[in-house]
Motif scaffolding. Sequence first.
Motif, PDB file in Angstrom:
ATOM      1  N   GLU A 184      12.121  65.885  40.427  1.00 35.70           N
ATOM      2  CA  GLU A 184      11.225  64.619  40.020  1.00 35.70           C
ATOM      3  C   GLU A 184      10.736  64.730  38.664  1.00 35.70           C
ATOM      4  N   ALA A 185      11.593  65.315  37.714  1.00 33.71           N
ATOM      5  CA  ALA A 185      11.138  65.305  35.999  1.00 33.71           C
ATOM      6  C   ALA A 185      10.564  64.030  35.615  1.00 33.71           C
ATOM      7  N   LYS A 186      11.091  62.935  35.828  1.00 36.81           N
ATOM      8  CA  LYS A 186      10.757  61.644  35.258  1.00 36.81           C
ATOM      9  C   LYS A 186       9.411  61.142  35.724  1.00 36.81           C
ATOM     10  N   LEU A 187       9.377  61.376  36.958  1.00 34.84           N
ATOM     11  CA  LEU A 187       8.219  60.699  37.844  1.00 34.84           C
ATOM     12  C   LEU A 187       7.011  61.830  37.490  1.00 34.84           C
ATOM     13  N   ILE A 188       6.967  62.973  37.550  1.00 36.37           N
ATOM     14  CA  ILE A 188       5.681  63.988  37.236  1.00 36.37           C
ATOM     15  C   ILE A 188       5.621  63.688  35.758  1.00 36.37           C
ATOM     16  N   ALA A 189       6.793  63.748  34.752  1.00 37.29           N
ATOM     17  CA  ALA A 189       6.346  63.634  33.517  1.00 37.29           C
ATOM     18  C   ALA A 189       5.554  62.268  32.816  1.00 37.29           C
ATOM     19  N   LYS A 190       5.836  61.280  33.670  1.00 39.43           N
ATOM     20  CA  LYS A 190       5.164  59.996  33.297  1.00 39.43           C
ATOM     21  C   LYS A 190       3.736  60.209  33.666  1.00 39.43           C
ATOM     22  N   ALA A 191       3.521  60.699  35.056  1.00 35.78           N
ATOM     23  CA  ALA A 191       2.206  60.926  35.264  1.00 35.78           C
ATOM     24  C   ALA A 191       1.317  61.875  34.502  1.00 35.78           C
ATOM     25  N   ASP A 192       2.106  63.015  33.947  1.00 35.41           N
ATOM     26  CA  ASP A 192       1.465  64.050  33.018  1.00 35.41           C
ATOM     27  C   ASP A 192       1.318  63.259  31.786  1.00 35.41           C
ATOM     28  N   CYS A 193       2.182  62.408  31.116  1.00 40.24           N
ATOM     29  CA  CYS A 193       2.133  61.963  29.969  1.00 40.24           C
ATOM     30  C   CYS A 193       0.821  60.970  29.962  1.00 40.24           C
ATOM     31  N   MET A 194       0.785  60.095  31.241  1.00 43.44           N
ATOM     32  CA  MET A 194      -0.499  59.258  31.097  1.00 43.44           C
ATOM     33  C   MET A 194      -1.751  60.056  31.121  1.00 43.44           C
ATOM     34  N   ALA A 195      -2.033  61.297  31.733  1.00 41.96           N
ATOM     35  CA  ALA A 195      -2.849  61.992  32.085  1.00 41.96           C
ATOM     36  C   ALA A 195      -3.168  62.713  30.516  1.00 41.96           C
ATOM     37  N   SER A 196      -2.136  62.950  29.991  1.00 45.45           N
ATOM     38  CA  SER A 196      -2.246  63.673  28.472  1.00 45.45           C
ATOM     39  C   SER A 196      -2.751  62.557  27.620  1.00 45.45           C
ATOM     40  N   ALA A 197      -2.374  61.361  27.659  1.00 46.59           N
ATOM     41  CA  ALA A 197      -2.793  60.206  26.783  1.00 46.59           C
ATOM     42  C   ALA A 197      -4.275  60.082  27.010  1.00 46.59           C
TER      43      ALA A 197
END
Length: 616
Positions: free
Chosen positions: A173-186
């Motif tokens: 689930e790299a893309k799904l988790i990465a999108k959530a992480d990227c949004m949280a990091s932003a």
Amino acid sequence: MRKREKTTRIPLTISFMVKKEQMKGVVNWFRKERAEVKGGEELWGELKRKIWATQHKGRRNDVGSFATLLAACFKDAEMADLMRYPSDDRLPICSLYHHLMNTAGLAVCFAIDKGYGRDKLDKIRAASLLHDSGRLTEQGNGGKQVEELLSRIDWLEDTDKHYILAVVNHQEEAKLIAKADCMASASDRRYEVEWKEGVVKSTDAIFPHILTFKDGRAVVLGRTEEKDVRDVVWWEKDMPFRDEIVSGGVVIVDYQELAGKIGLLALDIRGIQGYIKEAVKLHALRGGSGIVDDALRIAKEVIAEEIAPEAVLFARGGNMVSFLPVTREVQQRVKTRMENEIAMVTKGGLKVAIATANYALETVAKNFEVVLNDIFKNVELEKNEPYYDDAVELTRSNEVCPYCFKRKTSPEYKDREDRDETELCTVCAGKIEVGREKKWVVLYEEYTKDIAEELHLIPPNKLEQIGDKIAVLSIDGNMMGRMFVQTMTPAEYSFKSDIFYHEFTHALKETIETYSRNHKNLLVQKKKDESSGNVHFLGLDVIYAGGDDILIIMNAKGALGFAKELVKDVANRFRFNSKLFSTPTVTISAGIAIADCTYSRNHKNLLVQKKKDESS
């Protein structure tokens, strides 16, 4: 003129080198201070041992239980430093705890929109909560640390362990988790001072900012001010300046585009203080407060069951904001469940306004104040929608409830403590029942239990035990909206709300304790009998505490002095100090009403006598 260096794409789950010794924590938004916290290695060790020690306490042996175990240990009071540990030390305005919560809540929402089942959702939730554990370790190796943690969870299926490890190592689930992480990091790397093409601009309407550049130049930005600083030398290649006010600076990062949308829900419980105050006995007052808390608890439970607890961004004071999937059926089910279940627990006595809407991820991550304004406008529209209660059809004079004076009584609901067993409406009877069940004890334990035990006092059970003359204090924050609307990201909103709640409740409790020690007029003496002597009651009771909205009943002799002390203590606890100026960022107002409990007993002219005739 120095040109801005071209930034390169960096990994979304970058981990930062952390020293073992004490380090500086996140910035208190209201005071702009940084407290010391434990180092990452020490904090991870304590967290790991906490999870191992509590893993067998009353939980089902499945991955959903493991996710709940993680969340409970993260939030445990012993792990308070996790809530103060910075997610990014370059701009320490958000905690790692809130970053992890944001990521988990978002990831589960995205997964629901993909149609995943509950078992898969639980795996994603657990993995998201652990995905940035490497930020706590000196080596930054989250996979190794998580593998060690999982090795001691003997009841978790191997397939679930492998999935969690694969997520932490950026495989499953790299893309799904990465999108959530990227949004949280932003969300945790943006704040009120922006850098754009050599111009620094503050959107902060509350605080000034002092910017320092590598060549030693200092630039002072007033509220909402902008200045041209094209000829300065950058502090670091991805950080133009360091802001003395927040002990960090804007981080220039080339994020991937945040495509897609996320749902949002906002809830407001209408007329809380009016609902609580429509009572004539202490049990009913306390019960009304307990029912308000129950209503908000139910709303949070619906989100936890339908999505995940981490989707809730804020839930206090009769208000809630939560992430939602964009799937319309899920949004409608959540809203309907909340409305029906809250109506059931309040017996129709409380009305809630709930608004849902979908927003672009880019807007939510980078301009959350726009989203907040929009969703709460929708809530106001919901609040203004007319609703109709059944009319009270009277056949006799005593059919109006003598507590609220607006609902019809029912023979099956009576105040059993009243000598005449007064008939009540269903709503007021429910309040008395909750009050007698001592659900109010939560407020007692939080605010007055310690001082009552220290001074050997008994909590009051009747208004007259508080004093012959009592005062009602209604306390509210001044201009609180400007602080919470000035919120750029979801993580900032959650973090700021938690800081405010922690600071405000501590100010209230400390004022109660200090004032009770120094002013004996809060103590009420009631003689029971010759053998037991005098019984001492605490002449103060916190009826409701929701955010900055406080309702207190106390002995009238101490009311004015107590209110003055609380106003002063809140201002001092939320005081911003800098070399530029000093000012409180939060102030409160208090309204006081005083009543004499014995007035009707001592003044017979208040009693109206009607002579019966022989037939009646």
